[in-house]
Design an enzyme around this catalytic site. Sequence first.
Site, PDB file in Angstrom:
ATOM      1  CG  HIS A   1      16.386  66.648  14.734  1.00 47.84           C
ATOM      2  ND1 HIS A   1      16.328  67.941  15.154  1.00 47.84           N
ATOM      3  CD2 HIS A   1      16.298  65.882  15.842  1.00 47.84           C
ATOM      4  CE1 HIS A   1      16.196  67.966  16.475  1.00 47.84           C
ATOM      5  NE2 HIS A   1      16.182  66.738  16.920  1.00 47.84           N
TER       6      HIS A   1
ATOM      7  CG  ASP B   1      11.907  67.392  22.032  1.00 39.54           C
ATOM      8  OD1 ASP B   1      11.610  66.183  22.009  1.00 39.54           O
ATOM      9  OD2 ASP B   1      13.012  67.830  21.690  1.00 39.54           O
TER      10      ASP B   1
ATOM     11  CE  LYS C   1      17.718  69.428  21.274  1.00 41.76           C
ATOM     12  NZ  LYS C   1      17.307  68.404  22.247  1.00 41.76           N
TER      13      LYS C   1
ATOM     14  CG  HIS D   1      20.779  65.745  19.482  1.00 41.54           C
ATOM     15  ND1 HIS D   1      20.906  65.932  18.127  1.00 41.54           N
ATOM     16  CD2 HIS D   1      19.446  65.579  19.716  1.00 41.54           C
ATOM     17  CE1 HIS D   1      19.706  65.896  17.566  1.00 41.54           C
ATOM     18  NE2 HIS D   1      18.805  65.684  18.512  1.00 41.54           N
TER      19      HIS D   1
ATOM     20  N   GLY E   1      15.191  63.733  21.566  1.00 43.46           N
ATOM     21  CA  GLY E   1      15.653  62.569  20.818  1.00 43.46           C
ATOM     22  C   GLY E   1      17.130  62.330  21.035  1.00 43.46           C
ATOM     23  CB  SER E   2      19.177  59.288  21.323  1.00 46.66           C
ATOM     24  OG  SER E   2      18.710  59.017  22.623  1.00 46.66           O
TER      25      SER E   2
END
Lengths: 331, 331
Positions: free
Chosen positions: B219, B110, B105, B57, B54-55
């Site tokens: 998150h 993921d 991760k 980070h 996911g974006s």
Amino acid sequence: MKKLINSPETVVDEMLDGMVAAHPEYVRRLEGTQVLVRADAPVDGAVAVVSGGGSGHEPSHAGYLGEGMLAGAAAGEVFTSPTADEFEAMIREVDGGEGVLCVVKNYEGDVMNFDTAAEMAEMEGVEVRQVVVDDDVAVEDSLYTSGRRGVAGTVLVHKCAGAKAAAGGSLDEVAEVAEKVVDNVGTMGTALTSCVTPEKGEPTFDLGDDEIELGIGIHGEPGVERTEHTSADEITEHLTERVLEDLDLDDGQEVVTIVNGMGGTPLMELYVVNRRLQELMDDHGLETWDAWVGDYMTSLDMMGCSVTVCAVDDELKELLAAPADTPALTR
Amino acid sequence: MKKLINSPETVVDEMLDGMVAAHPEYVRRLEGTQVLVRADAPVDGAVAVVSGGGSGHEPSHAGYLGEGMLAGAAAGEVFTSPTADEFEAMIREVDGGEGVLCVVKNYEGDVMNFDTAAEMAEMEGVEVRQVVVDDDVAVEDSLYTSGRRGVAGTVLVHKCAGAKAAAGGSLDEVAEVAEKVVDNVGTMGTALTSCVTPEKGEPTFDLGDDEIELGIGIHGEPGVERTEHTSADEITEHLTERVLEDLDLDDGQEVVTIVNGMGGTPLMELYVVNRRLQELMDDHGLETWDAWVGDYMTSLDMMGCSVTVCAVDDELKELLAAPADTPALTR
């Protein structure tokens, strides 16, 4: 407002120790001062480029200590100039016999104390030059400054002057490229939130949930205009147009751009700004030779960014691309 | 909460375009996807190391694209896994004939999507290995994860695996050094504020003015313990002791440490944390071989940090020191 600090009184001192603990191969602390110098200073036979000012702008300036950039960085308390004595101690420590160039952001305290330090060091036989950076196009005079303020464009001065010094340039030559950058760079910033100083513990200016400040400086001073919060694209357009008006560049001019985060802005948002910035460069017939995106000259935890444009010629491109090995910038 | 974006729907797409516009010499976008790959991918005759997730980070993961680190980085929407199709497109694009190592991760989405992508790519004749990073010592199971979460230690996996691939290591050898990092790294984080996602526009958890969360993920999930806000030193001690308990290192062990900013924390504060962290390493008889301080694996605009400790031997030190040339990390 919460911070990861122990106390406002010790934060700068502890930050400096934390930097030395992280980067002993790059920096050492000049005993009894808040001055950090290159671990291997003085470098004999090379001009030394130094800078400094109030803390709160990290990685400026100590993050740029190392080969190809700065030889010394004096840290004052948060948003407060170091003393002339600290500047002088730095100048004398880093002089390798070829003289010292002081890169001074245009704030009254910094200018005055660097002036006094330069005089004192010269009496001790060190050749000293100063270059004052005033890239902020937003204001002519402001809270801490006569004339324009020195902001993110300063890092380009560090890079070019440091590279010229590393290449064996004389003090005159190093000062000359520094002035060339100053003559060709403009910056304007925006804040979505005020920064919070450790001492005060609350915002230095109030900003509504739907307001932003345009033309802010890096010391918690309010901007020149308060406006409704709008899209990243519109904000980028406003900042960029103001900078380009000031620079008045020819069609086809090559430039370096910086989208500089103010400390509390995620990198994600800086890239969104860069997207529009590069479209605007195209629209204006400018050629982006290099685009920097990140936190270079911050204002503590402020959310916001500044846009810098610097016209570059072959000489500046060579200096910008030259090797640099510092904690915050590597080329 | 104000952000420098145009809309929650376009922010990831525009960020990716902004990255390509900033770093065309490093990255290119795989058409019709949210995948960025090394500009020169595929590199024939070398194993390709890829990552993604996911974006939110940033600079993870696309900031680590380039020589000596990653060959591909897939970006999902904020805090949302990319699809298996995107992962597969990336794997196929970067394969230089020697196979692809996926650094994953440990989050359920993921892991599942990388699994499916690996199967699909293998059916197309690409050799694929996966290494799952689970360095967060705070929790066994959490909102998005079975087992421990993957956080800032992931960047050390990128560095070591990427260096091994650049040195001509086989897929087995590259996977082996990645596993070695995973086996030797631990991380724990704290939040002073919740992050604010573009979609929601407000904090994902509420935290009082005098409270902090310990054991947070990246998150926006709350931590494992809420406690009174205290000094940077005490927070650093808490995080570090938990990591060291988990790693159980021998006296004299060499380590790499990371003080990782969560996106909204000034560098000044991260250095204050590093100061105490290095004292603690000394107290525990550990030898810091290298100390990283900065934003490596963020959580949007969250204020806070994580502390990572990784035990290193001669092999890992050589890989960590090896050349890397990426937008976010240069060695």
